[in-house]
Design a protein around this motif. Structure first.
Motif, mmCIF file in Angstrom:
data_model
loop_
_atom_site.group_PDB
_atom_site.id
_atom_site.type_symbol
_atom_site.label_atom_id
_atom_site.label_comp_id
_atom_site.label_asym_id
_atom_site.label_seq_id
_atom_site.Cartn_x
_atom_site.Cartn_y
_atom_site.Cartn_z
ATOM 1 N N TYR A 103 81.887 -22.707 57.218
ATOM 2 C CA TYR A 103 81.964 -22.217 55.797
ATOM 3 C C TYR A 103 82.581 -20.689 56.004
ATOM 4 O O TYR A 103 82.941 -19.951 54.853
ATOM 5 N N LEU A 139 76.639 -20.090 57.464
ATOM 6 C CA LEU A 139 76.481 -19.581 55.262
ATOM 7 C C LEU A 139 76.348 -18.550 55.066
ATOM 8 O O LEU A 139 76.425 -18.412 54.028
ATOM 9 N N ALA A 198 77.787 -16.682 52.338
ATOM 10 C CA ALA A 198 76.774 -16.967 50.677
ATOM 11 C C ALA A 198 77.481 -16.182 49.911
ATOM 12 O O ALA A 198 77.341 -16.366 48.441
ATOM 13 N N LEU A 204 80.327 -18.179 48.986
ATOM 14 C CA LEU A 204 79.782 -19.022 48.521
ATOM 15 C C LEU A 204 79.394 -19.017 47.063
ATOM 16 O O LEU A 204 79.366 -20.032 45.964
ATOM 17 N N ARG A 205 78.311 -17.906 46.848
ATOM 18 C CA ARG A 205 77.634 -17.936 45.383
ATOM 19 C C ARG A 205 78.329 -17.511 44.414
ATOM 20 O O ARG A 205 78.298 -18.341 43.256
ATOM 21 N N ARG A 240 73.165 -23.590 43.376
ATOM 22 C CA ARG A 240 72.217 -23.148 43.767
ATOM 23 C C ARG A 240 71.416 -22.206 44.149
ATOM 24 O O ARG A 240 71.260 -21.515 45.733
ATOM 25 N N LEU A 291 71.996 -23.078 47.829
ATOM 26 C CA LEU A 291 72.562 -22.414 48.576
ATOM 27 C C LEU A 291 70.897 -21.713 48.663
ATOM 28 O O LEU A 291 71.615 -21.193 50.216
ATOM 29 N N LEU A 321 74.694 -31.185 50.512
ATOM 30 C CA LEU A 321 75.294 -29.413 49.904
ATOM 31 C C LEU A 321 77.080 -29.122 50.777
ATOM 32 O O LEU A 321 77.757 -29.120 49.247
ATOM 33 N N LEU A 364 80.003 -28.729 48.247
ATOM 34 C CA LEU A 364 81.049 -27.161 48.216
ATOM 35 C C LEU A 364 82.364 -28.003 48.617
ATOM 36 O O LEU A 364 83.671 -27.046 48.526
#
Length: 552
Positions: free
Chosen positions: A243, A489, A493, A496-497, A517, A520, A534, A538
């Motif tokens: 990620y 992750l 984060a 990704l959020r 979410r 996550l 997940l 993504l």
């Protein structure tokens, strides 16, 4: 993304036409030219390696899709064709993307669709003949189970195919290098290569803060006893965790593209040593493990004695009730493919959260349990309609083989990413376990005959007995890299959020970002999450954003 290149072009006599090869064909041009001139198209497409081909003759063009699906070919209704779906159109196929988001690869919902609306993929192992702009598809050399073949015969086929696959790479490479994770697959390939190279650089990676010590200890013991290995250990920085590099590689969305930091470091190190070809063990799990769906096939055949024995052995390993496992297999066998698809359609329409399925449900299944509440209502409706449509079609593929074929599709996408990463580093990346002859041998016997609860990958152990040390073949465990996924992750984060708060997939009415979410945040806090689903969300999100940028 680098364009898909024609690997090579071969011409025969004027009447025999010309051939464009896409992929990894290890035959000499003269061999292909002779096959062209004799008209033996199986010889054209059946050389060592894995590749698709386009044969052009006066008045006719034929597309031969490789049986494994590593190097797809595409076409549209007008007879145009390409090695990338995106070259034939731009409008997205929402059913295709929704199927990917739901992780329903094994349900057959794809049929021969691509991510581009109206563009079809030539089915693996099929030939598409185009005359006067009219395409017609037929089976050419698809992967098939051979019920009459003995396990011993399949092991001999696998042995010969693997030895030939590795030897051909060693003979053609400027310098051969290989992954060396300590696992059964990559380690076996490295040992096979030693017969054809004086020294083999082998690459092992680990994260400084979370090394998988079981794998590292094995690697170090193997190289200590074999001086022809030239070990290269790569201590990875945190920015190589999953990620961290949110760039979509490969033509279509796949989680491998957002978790290829380790591959970048290994391939760069291999290129620094002058490597021409680098070997990976990818694909071994897909073709050598027997998926839990084979329990369904045993029950359907009425082989209840074998079914009970296997249920008892697997349940004991997992500390579960063997009777519960047995009942699940019998129920799924009685349900059948058609009713299972109709039940899937009902599940999609209801849209209720799947929860955390029991081990028996997740293992003895024809496909993954979808996270239906993650999908937008319109996406669920489209998938449900597609499931009902596919349910009306006959299929003679066993449940176990269906799962293997879907896993091959996923590994093909993974390899497209790895080949692209390798190309950026200046090396060719090959996965011999995904060679056509290797896959054909590995799945020549049904999954329920390849399975042995007491032995990991029994067919490979039979095939490589005497060629690879017993202590390598006897390994029953695999390194667990979940800790790296959690660490990566957490580190990513914030980004990704942001992606999920302004989701491109939600804008297209593919997902409901609210439950995604929540998943996550569960992962950030170390809770158990459906990693496959997940990661796919993504991957699609990153892919869609890159398409938006490219279109502006």
């Amino acid at each position: 993304m680098p364009p898909v290149r024609v690997t090579r072009s071969v011409s025969g006599a004027a009447s025999s036409g010309s051939l464009d090869v896409f992929g990894q064909c290890l035959a000499e041009d003269s061999v292909l030219a002779r096959a062209l001139e004799t008209g033996d198209h199986h010889s054209v497409t059946n050389q060592i390696g894995c590749y698709s081909a386009i044969l052009r003759r006066p008045g006719e063009t034929t597309l031969f899709a490789d049986p494994v699906g590593q190097f797809p070919l595409y076409y549209d209704r007008s007879g145009r064709f390409a090695a990338q779906a995106g070259d034939l159109g731009t409008e997205l196929d929402r059913v295709y993307l929704a199927t990917r988001l739901a992780c329903l690869d094994g349900a057959g919902l794809f049929e021969n669709r691509s991510f581009v609306e109206g563009v079809r993929r030539v089915r693996p192992g099929h030939a598409l003949e185009i005359r006067d702009g009219v395409p017609a598809e037929r089976p050419h050399a698809p992967l098939r189970v051979d019920p009459s073949l003995t396990t011993a015969d399949a092991a001999r086929m696998l042995r010969d195919a693997l030895v030939a696959a590795v030897r051909a790479r060693a003979g053609s490479a400027r310098r051969l290098t290989a992954d060396f994770s300590g696992g059964l697959d990559s380690t076996s390939l490295a040992y096979l290569a030693l017969d054809d190279v004086g020294e083999l650089p082998v690459f092992t990676h680990y994260h400084r803060d979370s090394p998988i010590t079981d794998d590292l200890d094995r690697v170090r013991s193997y190289v200590a006893s074999e001086r022809r290995f030239a070990p290269v250990e790569i201590a990875l920085p945190d920015d190589s965790l999953p990620y961290q590099d949110l760039v979509s590689l490969g033509e279509e969305p796949h989680p491998a593209s957002i978790a290829c930091g380790p591959a970048r470091f290994r391939f760069a190190a291999a290129a620094g040593l002058g490597a021409g070809v680098h070997l990976m063990g990818d694909g071994g799990d897909a073709v050598l493990w027997a998926p839990g769906a084979y329990f369904i096939d045993l029950a359907r055949r009425g082989d209840l004695t074998t079914l009970w024995r296997h249920c008892f052995a697997w349940a004991r390993l997992r500390h579960r009730s063997p009777l519960t496992v047995f009942r699940r297999a019998v129920v799924m066998a009685g349900l059948g493919r058609r009713r299972a698809l109709l039940r899937l359609a009902d599940t999609l329409e209801r849209g209720r959260p799947a929860g955390d399925p029991a081990w028996e449900v997740s293992v003895i299944a024809r496909w993954d349990v979808p996270q239906v509440d993650w999908l937008a209502p319109s996406a669920r409706e489209s998938l449900a309609a597609q499931a009902r449509s596919v349910a009306a079609q006959e299929s003679d593929v066993d449940a176990g083989e269906s799962v293997v074929l879907s896993q091959l599709r996923s590994h093909g996408l993974t390899q497209r990413v790895h080949r692209e990463v390798g190309e950026l580093a200046g090396i060719d990346v090959h996965a011999p376990f995904l060679d056509t002859a290797v896959v054909r041998a590995a799945i020549a016997v049904p999954a329920f005959r390849r399975a042995d609860p007491a032995v990991a990958k029994p067919l490979l152990r039979k095939a490589l007995d005497g060629l690879v040390p017993d202590r390598v073949l006897a390994r029953e465990t695999k390194g667990d890299y979940t800790r790296e996924a959690y660490a990566g992750l957490r580190r990513a984060a914030p980004v990704l959020r942001k992606y999920l708060n302004d989701s491109a997939a939600a804008e297209l009415e593919l997902i409901d970002p609210v439950p995604v979410r929540a998943a996550l945040e569960d992962a950030v806090n170390g809770r158990r999450v459906p990693w496959g689903a997940l990661n796919q969300v993504l991957a699609v999100e990153v892919w869609l954003r890159e398409r938006e940028v490219a279109a502006t």
